[in-house]
Design a protein around this motif. Structure first.
Motif, PDB file in Angstrom:
ATOM      1  N   ILE A  23      -8.803 -22.496  41.232  1.00  0.00           N
ATOM      2  CA  ILE A  23      -9.576 -21.474  40.850  1.00  0.00           C
ATOM      3  C   ILE A  23     -11.283 -22.986  40.693  1.00  0.00           C
ATOM      4  N   GLU A  24     -10.614 -24.510  40.995  1.00  0.00           N
ATOM      5  CA  GLU A  24     -11.260 -25.376  41.257  1.00  0.00           C
ATOM      6  C   GLU A  24     -12.076 -25.158  41.884  1.00  0.00           C
ATOM      7  N   CYS A  25     -12.294 -24.331  43.246  1.00  0.00           N
ATOM      8  CA  CYS A  25     -12.279 -24.157  44.777  1.00  0.00           C
ATOM      9  C   CYS A  25     -13.454 -23.090  45.182  1.00  0.00           C
ATOM     10  N   GLY A  26     -13.078 -22.276  43.568  1.00  0.00           N
ATOM     11  CA  GLY A  26     -13.873 -20.425  44.114  1.00  0.00           C
ATOM     12  C   GLY A  26     -13.180 -19.912  44.866  1.00  0.00           C
ATOM     13  N   LEU A  27     -11.447 -20.440  45.172  1.00  0.00           N
ATOM     14  CA  LEU A  27     -10.607 -19.227  46.457  1.00  0.00           C
ATOM     15  C   LEU A  27      -9.979 -18.228  44.917  1.00  0.00           C
ATOM     16  N   SER A  28      -9.620 -17.471  45.043  1.00  0.00           N
ATOM     17  CA  SER A  28      -8.173 -16.736  44.904  1.00  0.00           C
ATOM     18  C   SER A  28      -7.230 -17.737  45.705  1.00  0.00           C
ATOM     19  N   VAL A  29      -5.907 -17.905  44.858  1.00  0.00           N
ATOM     20  CA  VAL A  29      -4.647 -18.631  44.770  1.00  0.00           C
ATOM     21  C   VAL A  29      -3.733 -18.148  46.132  1.00  0.00           C
ATOM     22  N   ASN A  30      -4.184 -16.538  46.221  1.00  0.00           N
ATOM     23  CA  ASN A  30      -3.715 -15.616  48.223  1.00  0.00           C
ATOM     24  C   ASN A  30      -4.433 -16.663  48.751  1.00  0.00           C
ATOM     25  N   ALA A  31      -5.750 -16.382  48.948  1.00  0.00           N
ATOM     26  CA  ALA A  31      -6.222 -16.969  49.988  1.00  0.00           C
ATOM     27  C   ALA A  31      -6.445 -18.870  49.981  1.00  0.00           C
ATOM     28  N   LEU A  32      -5.779 -19.851  48.713  1.00  0.00           N
ATOM     29  CA  LEU A  32      -5.600 -20.893  49.390  1.00  0.00           C
ATOM     30  C   LEU A  32      -4.260 -21.285  50.014  1.00  0.00           C
ATOM     31  N   CYS A  33      -3.523 -20.381  49.521  1.00  0.00           N
ATOM     32  CA  CYS A  33      -1.890 -19.962  49.862  1.00  0.00           C
ATOM     33  C   CYS A  33      -1.478 -20.333  50.836  1.00  0.00           C
ATOM     34  N   GLN A  34      -3.031 -18.900  51.138  1.00  0.00           N
ATOM     35  CA  GLN A  34      -2.652 -18.290  53.263  1.00  0.00           C
ATOM     36  C   GLN A  34      -3.032 -20.122  54.123  1.00  0.00           C
ATOM     37  N   ILE A  35      -4.241 -20.591  53.208  1.00  0.00           N
ATOM     38  CA  ILE A  35      -4.475 -21.791  53.983  1.00  0.00           C
ATOM     39  C   ILE A  35      -3.651 -22.780  54.331  1.00  0.00           C
ATOM     40  N   GLU A  36      -2.366 -22.540  52.751  1.00  0.00           N
ATOM     41  CA  GLU A  36      -2.345 -23.742  52.643  1.00  0.00           C
ATOM     42  C   GLU A  36      -0.385 -24.073  54.090  1.00  0.00           C
ATOM     43  N   ILE A  37      -0.379 -22.385  54.195  1.00  0.00           N
ATOM     44  CA  ILE A  37       1.018 -22.510  54.871  1.00  0.00           C
ATOM     45  C   ILE A  37       0.460 -22.645  56.064  1.00  0.00           C
ATOM     46  N   GLN A  43     -12.773 -21.857  56.941  1.00  0.00           N
ATOM     47  CA  GLN A  43     -13.959 -21.735  56.845  1.00  0.00           C
ATOM     48  C   GLN A  43     -14.623 -23.396  57.092  1.00  0.00           C
ATOM     49  N   LYS A  44     -15.794 -23.835  57.639  1.00  0.00           N
ATOM     50  CA  LYS A  44     -16.278 -25.125  57.785  1.00  0.00           C
ATOM     51  C   LYS A  44     -16.845 -25.388  56.727  1.00  0.00           C
ATOM     52  N   ASN A  45     -17.452 -23.896  55.535  1.00  0.00           N
ATOM     53  CA  ASN A  45     -17.875 -24.814  54.347  1.00  0.00           C
ATOM     54  C   ASN A  45     -16.821 -24.449  53.098  1.00  0.00           C
ATOM     55  N   THR A  46     -15.907 -24.015  53.524  1.00  0.00           N
ATOM     56  CA  THR A  46     -14.589 -24.034  52.831  1.00  0.00           C
ATOM     57  C   THR A  46     -14.006 -25.658  52.699  1.00  0.00           C
ATOM     58  N   ILE A  47     -13.867 -26.157  54.399  1.00  0.00           N
ATOM     59  CA  ILE A  47     -13.074 -27.026  54.496  1.00  0.00           C
ATOM     60  C   ILE A  47     -13.911 -28.210  53.374  1.00  0.00           C
ATOM     61  N   LYS A  48     -15.333 -28.102  53.653  1.00  0.00           N
ATOM     62  CA  LYS A  48     -16.388 -28.972  53.188  1.00  0.00           C
ATOM     63  C   LYS A  48     -15.819 -29.456  51.423  1.00  0.00           C
ATOM     64  N   LEU A  49     -15.790 -27.939  51.053  1.00  0.00           N
ATOM     65  CA  LEU A  49     -15.463 -27.862  49.739  1.00  0.00           C
ATOM     66  C   LEU A  49     -14.422 -28.146  48.879  1.00  0.00           C
ATOM     67  N   ILE A  50     -13.111 -27.623  49.730  1.00  0.00           N
ATOM     68  CA  ILE A  50     -12.221 -28.655  49.082  1.00  0.00           C
ATOM     69  C   ILE A  50     -11.812 -29.486  49.542  1.00  0.00           C
TER      70      ILE A  50
END
Length: 101
Positions: A23-37, A43-50
């Motif tokens: 929520i803090e990053c403006g991502l869905s839980v599923n999207a963050l889960c897929q990144i974390e596994i 994407q570059k802008n998502t990495i920067k935001l995280i």
């Protein structure tokens, strides 16, 4: 490169639940889960935001993402012997910067 595992580790170090951090990053839980596994690479802008939300430089995240397969075989022993010490220093630096927010 194991960027998802690094994100998960630092997120937990910061005390964020996966849902709250998504929520803090403006991502869905599923999207963050897929990144974390490591099922999807952010994407570059998502990495920067995280990194902004974790209050760390992108370079720290990238360093924490390095695994044995990223290091030439003849350099692994040296890298692994230094890796733990460097990560401890960086984590200490992260903790200090996080408490100064």
């Amino acid at each position: 490169m194991n960027i998802g595992s690094a994100i998960k580790s630092i997120r937990k170090e910061r005390g964020f639940s996966q849902k709250d951090f998504a929520i803090e990053c403006g991502l869905s839980v599923n999207a963050l889960c897929q990144i974390e596994i490591n099922s999807s690479f952010p994407q570059k802008n998502t990495i920067k935001l995280i990194c902004e939300k974790l209050n760390i430089p992108v370079s720290y995240l990238l360093f924490f993402s390095i695994n044995d397969e990223d290091i030439p075989e003849d350099k692994r022993k040296t890298f692994n012997s230094l890796n733990t010490a460097i990560k401890e220093i960086l984590l200490d630096d992260i903790d200090k910067s996080y408490t100064n927010i």
